[in-house]
Write an enzyme that holds these catalytic residues in place. Structure first.
Site: not given
Length: 218
Positions: A175, A136
């Site tokens: 993230k 990701s």
């Protein structure tokens, strides 16, 4: 190169030494179980990628796998990294523990323990290092990268866009951090992943640390 049967026996010996099943071994390396099975049974030549992953993940000596030369485990990378740092002008170093994996994707529960140590400049704020498991954060942070993280003790230490290790109800993920209208947005680099929107009133969340550096990648 010796015959494949002998190579396969050494690969199996490595797995047994690590206390892993074929499935667990494959998962740790990001491979299919059938690939490990073929290697262990002497049905296939170990790929360069496989040998690099063995060295990277577990410190296994590729020459021992292929030729039976030297020891199964390579010496610690401390001295090698120390020499590298001296060459580029960092005479003072400290050792940072690699404590496990962090998901770059869907948050996952992790049980961290010290797996290895890496040498880094003494000026680094890094508290620990993690191996990135997932895509990701690509292309900025590729899967299998090692990230250097320093612990923070308040969200006030963060600014929008910082890359963080976040814990949501006991599950960790890597993230970018954003704060919008009282909600925390955890955003991926890879646009194929959706934002994770967290309302602190509904979910228990804390930021374990902020990424300081990328140590190495394949």
């Amino acid at each position: 190169m010796e015959n494949l049967i002998e190579i396969g026996q050494r690969i199996k010996k490595v797995r047994k030494e690590l206390g892993l099943t074929q499935e667990e071994f494959a998962n740790k390396l990001g491979l299919h179980r059938n690939t490990i099975k073929k290697y262990e049974n002497g049905e296939s030549i170990p790929s360069t990628k496989f040998l690099k992953l063995l060295e990277y993940e577990f410190g296994i000596n590729p020459r021992w796998i292929l030729k039976g030369e030297g020891e199964m485990f390579l010496p610690s990378n401390y001295e090698k990294r120390k020499e590298e740092l001296y060459k580029i002008g960092f005479p003072k170093i400290k050792y940072i523990p690699v404590i496990g994996y962090v998901s770059a994707g869907i948050p996952e529960r992790e049980e961290w323990k010290i797996m290895d140590w890496i040498a880094f400049p003494e000026s680094s704020r890094g508290s620990f290092a993690l191996i990135v498991d997932g895509t990701s954060m690509e292309p900025l942070i590729p899967k299998r990268s090692i990230i250097i993280v320093y612990e923070i003790f308040s969200p006030l230490e963060l600014k929008d866009g910082d890359i963080v290790v976040a814990c949501i109800d006991g599950e960790y993920t890597l993230k970018r951090f954003f704060l919008e209208k009282g909600k925390i947005i955890l955003r991926s680099e890879n646009k194929n992943f959706k934002d994770i929107v967290i309302d602190p009133k509904e979910f228990e969340i804390y930021i374990k640390g902020k990424v300081e550096a990328l140590y190495m990648k394949f």
